[in-house]
Design a protein around this motif. Structure first.
Motif, PDB file in Angstrom:
ATOM      1  N   TYR A 113      44.767 -24.551 -74.544  1.00  0.00           N
ATOM      2  CA  TYR A 113      45.949 -23.810 -74.124  1.00  0.00           C
ATOM      3  C   TYR A 113      45.583 -22.853 -72.998  1.00  0.00           C
ATOM      4  O   TYR A 113      44.459 -22.382 -72.894  1.00  0.00           O
ATOM      5  N   GLN A 119      56.742 -32.516 -81.057  1.00  0.00           N
ATOM      6  CA  GLN A 119      57.665 -31.769 -81.909  1.00  0.00           C
ATOM      7  C   GLN A 119      57.008 -31.446 -83.246  1.00  0.00           C
ATOM      8  O   GLN A 119      57.096 -30.316 -83.728  1.00  0.00           O
ATOM      9  N   PHE A 170      59.576 -25.298 -75.645  1.00  0.00           N
ATOM     10  CA  PHE A 170      58.406 -26.099 -75.290  1.00  0.00           C
ATOM     11  C   PHE A 170      58.937 -27.436 -74.791  1.00  0.00           C
ATOM     12  O   PHE A 170      59.478 -28.221 -75.551  1.00  0.00           O
ATOM     13  N   PHE A 194      54.381 -28.696 -82.771  1.00  0.00           N
ATOM     14  CA  PHE A 194      55.023 -27.411 -82.494  1.00  0.00           C
ATOM     15  C   PHE A 194      55.604 -26.831 -83.782  1.00  0.00           C
ATOM     16  O   PHE A 194      55.415 -25.658 -84.088  1.00  0.00           O
TER      17      PHE A 194
END
Length: 196
Positions: free
Chosen positions: A143, A4, A58, A7
């Motif tokens: 990614y 979290q 996400f 992000f």
């Protein structure tokens, strides 16, 4: 919470005015570790986020994250626009069906093979460490660029951020700045038990 925090930091680095919503699969500990094995709960949490206006979810929630993939298709149809999800751990674009792939923005890929190698290397070099904290500079995160979710402009920004993180010019926080929402079974926001 570390997912979290990362992000939030990434989203705010791109758009300081962005609102980041967060919710945990197992809000009060009633599911125990099983909270990461409940796709139905993941679906409910994702549905509530999309209905609150989230463009991207996400889901760093183990198997529970698979609940997001059906929901993103349903909620996109209901909203009349393309909503997105971000996978985790593996390149989840390969783990979902074609309809779901159309909503997979990217996946955060955890390179456990590199982490295992570095741990064994540290042990063999007798560094006395059995716990390592590895990051972008160590190549353990990357990614996915599968599908059509990321534009060339987006990947240019991401690549620049990855380089800056690896070089130490960007430091990723480990604690989120915002609280996670607490939701009831219908997706309504509630107050934690015992909180006035």
């Amino acid at each position: 919470e570390e997912f979290q925090a990362g992000f939030e930091a990434g989203a705010k680095a791109v758009d300081p005015g962005v609102t980041v919503l967060a919710v945990h699969v197992d809000q009060f500990g009633e599911l125990g570790f099983g909270g990461f094995s409940a796709p139905d709960v993941g679906a409910d949490r994702a549905r509530s986020l999309y209905r609150r206006g989230a463009d991207v979810v996400f889901a760093a929630a183990g198997i529970s994250g698979f609940g997001v993939f059906d929901v993103v298709v349903e909620e996109s149809e209901a909203a009349g626009r393309n909503l997105w999800t971000i996978g985790v751990d593996n390149d989840q674009w390969f783990e979902v069906d074609r309809d779901q792939q159309a909503h997979m923005l990217t996946s955060v890929i955890k390179r456990g093979d590199i982490a295992a190698f570095e741990l064994v290397r540290a042990m063999l070099d007798d560094e006395g460490r059995t716990v390592l904290r590895l990051g972008m500079a160590d190549g353990v995160w990357r990614y996915s660029q599968q599908g059509d979710g990321l534009t060339p402009e987006m990947t240019a920004v991401l690549d620049r951020m990855v380089d800056d993180i690896g070089a130490g010019r960007i430091e990723i926080p480990f604690a989120p700045t915002g609280p996670a929402l607490l939701l009831d079974a219908d997706g309504n926001e509630i107050t934690a038990p015992g909180t006035p």
